[in-house]
Design a protein around this motif. Structure first.
Motif, PDB file in Angstrom:
ATOM      1  N   VAL A 168       0.855  -1.184   0.000  1.00 28.20           N
ATOM      2  CA  VAL A 168       0.000   0.000   0.000  1.00 28.20           C
ATOM      3  C   VAL A 168       0.889   1.231   0.000  1.00 28.20           C
ATOM      4  O   VAL A 168       1.738   1.396   0.870  1.00 28.20           O
ATOM      5  CB  VAL A 168      -0.948   0.005   1.223  1.00 28.20           C
ATOM      6  N   LYS A 197      -1.596   7.668  -0.324  1.00 28.90           N
ATOM      7  CA  LYS A 197      -3.052   7.820  -0.424  1.00 28.90           C
ATOM      8  C   LYS A 197      -3.776   6.477  -0.405  1.00 28.90           C
ATOM      9  O   LYS A 197      -4.837   6.311  -1.005  1.00 28.90           O
ATOM     10  CB  LYS A 197      -3.424   8.606  -1.690  1.00 28.90           C
ATOM     11  N   ASN A 198      -3.172   5.490   0.293  1.00 28.73           N
ATOM     12  CA  ASN A 198      -3.774   4.173   0.469  1.00 28.73           C
ATOM     13  C   ASN A 198      -3.959   3.430  -0.843  1.00 28.73           C
ATOM     14  O   ASN A 198      -4.836   2.581  -0.980  1.00 28.73           O
ATOM     15  CB  ASN A 198      -5.125   4.289   1.194  1.00 28.73           C
ATOM     16  N   ARG A 199      -3.140   3.728  -1.832  1.00 30.00           N
ATOM     17  CA  ARG A 199      -3.255   3.081  -3.129  1.00 30.00           C
ATOM     18  C   ARG A 199      -2.462   1.790  -3.162  1.00 30.00           C
ATOM     19  O   ARG A 199      -1.302   1.734  -2.754  1.00 30.00           O
ATOM     20  CB  ARG A 199      -2.761   4.024  -4.227  1.00 30.00           C
ATOM     21  N   ARG A 217      -0.304  -1.081  -4.822  1.00 27.95           N
ATOM     22  CA  ARG A 217       0.699  -1.117  -5.880  1.00 27.95           C
ATOM     23  C   ARG A 217       1.518  -2.400  -5.737  1.00 27.95           C
ATOM     24  O   ARG A 217       1.401  -3.126  -4.740  1.00 27.95           O
ATOM     25  CB  ARG A 217       1.627   0.101  -5.805  1.00 27.95           C
ATOM     26  N   HIS A 235      -8.022  -5.009  -4.778  1.00 30.39           N
ATOM     27  CA  HIS A 235      -7.647  -4.548  -6.122  1.00 30.39           C
ATOM     28  C   HIS A 235      -6.654  -5.482  -6.815  1.00 30.39           C
ATOM     29  O   HIS A 235      -5.998  -5.085  -7.777  1.00 30.39           O
ATOM     30  CB  HIS A 235      -7.036  -3.142  -6.079  1.00 30.39           C
ATOM     31  N   VAL A 252      -4.609  -4.425 -10.238  1.00 33.45           N
ATOM     32  CA  VAL A 252      -3.213  -3.991 -10.121  1.00 33.45           C
ATOM     33  C   VAL A 252      -2.287  -4.943 -10.882  1.00 33.45           C
ATOM     34  O   VAL A 252      -1.403  -4.511 -11.626  1.00 33.45           O
ATOM     35  CB  VAL A 252      -2.804  -3.893  -8.632  1.00 33.45           C
ATOM     36  N   LEU A 271      -8.534   3.485 -12.171  1.00 37.93           N
ATOM     37  CA  LEU A 271      -7.211   3.597 -11.574  1.00 37.93           C
ATOM     38  C   LEU A 271      -6.096   3.557 -12.611  1.00 37.93           C
ATOM     39  O   LEU A 271      -5.042   4.170 -12.431  1.00 37.93           O
ATOM     40  CB  LEU A 271      -6.982   2.466 -10.565  1.00 37.93           C
TER      41      LEU A 271
END
Length: 256
Positions: free
Chosen positions: A111, A114-116, A118, A174, A178, A192
């Motif tokens: 993570v 912005k809490n995304r 990856r 996700h 991803v 995204l």
């Protein structure tokens, strides 16, 4: 997205018994935990029906979502997702071509800002060998990472897009989106990762679920939900859907 519970329930029910309710969720509706809009659990509760989500699919993803009517069934089913014994299959339409007939993506997730979600390594460190994508341990970022595995089978290729049947072996947030984006094949319409053009929806669909269900005879819950027509839009001309889904089902259940 605002919606009426009775209308959604009646139009989207796939399977129902005394313990569970399975829906073919439209894209754009959240299962639970929506902060700024209505979600299935909240709207059902407002209409007098208490439901417990067994698993989640993203708001932008359509397809099967399983909800329990009582906590006993909820516990039995969620344990199967936690132990990775629930069998899940998705359909995804990705941009570009060039993917192998079968592939395995073994890229750990982390993570970021912005809490995304990856990949837990620089993009240039991703390697592909014989249809397997991976990174070496030495290339991992100095952050907590979560081992993640996605298997896919190529079902159909056009000049511009590829239809995949996808199995997320692990169930990270996700994960499918991803993994496919970071190997260079983002899902069409994914907000995204798909920056090429505007699409009315994300072309990822929760297609099949198989779980143990001891209260049923036989004691198995086998679910399948075909995508609605809007899912198929990037594949022009539209394929013969019954034959295509039968082909996809055969491929994804055929061992390598």
């Amino acid at each position: 997205m605002e919606f009426e519970w009775a209308e959604l329930r009646n139009s989207c029910v796939v399977e129902e018994d005394a313990a569970v309710l399975a829906l073919n969720k439209p894209a754009g509706i959240s299962v639970t935990g929506e902060r700024h809009d209505s979600d299935i659990v909240e709207v059902a509760a407002a209409a007098g029906e208490t439901l417990y989500p067994v698993h989640r699919i993203d708001k932008v993803t359509s397809g099967l979502v399983l909800l329990a009517k009582d906590l006993g069934a909820h516990g039995q089913l969620t344990r199967q997702f936690n132990k990775q014994t629930a069998e899940k299959a998705y359909l995804a339409i990705v941009e570009s071509t060039g993917l192998p007939d079968r592939g395995v993506i073994e890229l750990p997730l982390s993570v970021g800002r912005k809490n995304r979600v990856r990949i837990a390594a620089p993009r240039e460190c991703i390697r592909e060998r014989a249809g397997r994508w991976f990174v070496d341990d030495a290339d991992l970022l100095a952050t907590k990472n979560y081992p993640s595995t996605t298997q896919f089978t190529t079902v159909l290729r056009t000049d511009t897009h590829t239809l995949l049947a996808v199995r997320p072996i692990t169930g990270r947030r996700h994960q499918i989106r991803v993994h496919l984006a970071w190997i260079g094949h983002p899902i069409v319409g994914d907000p995204l990762f798909d920056k090429s053009t505007q699409h009315p929806r994300t072309h990822l669909h929760s297609w099949q679920l198989t779980l143990s269900a001891p209260w049923r005879t036989p004691p198995t819950l086998t679910l399948q939900a075909p995508p609605t027509p809007d899912f198929w839009h990037p594949l022009q001309p539209p394929p013969a859907l019954d034959a295509l889904l039968a082909h996809a089902d055969q491929l994804i259940h055929t061992p390598e």
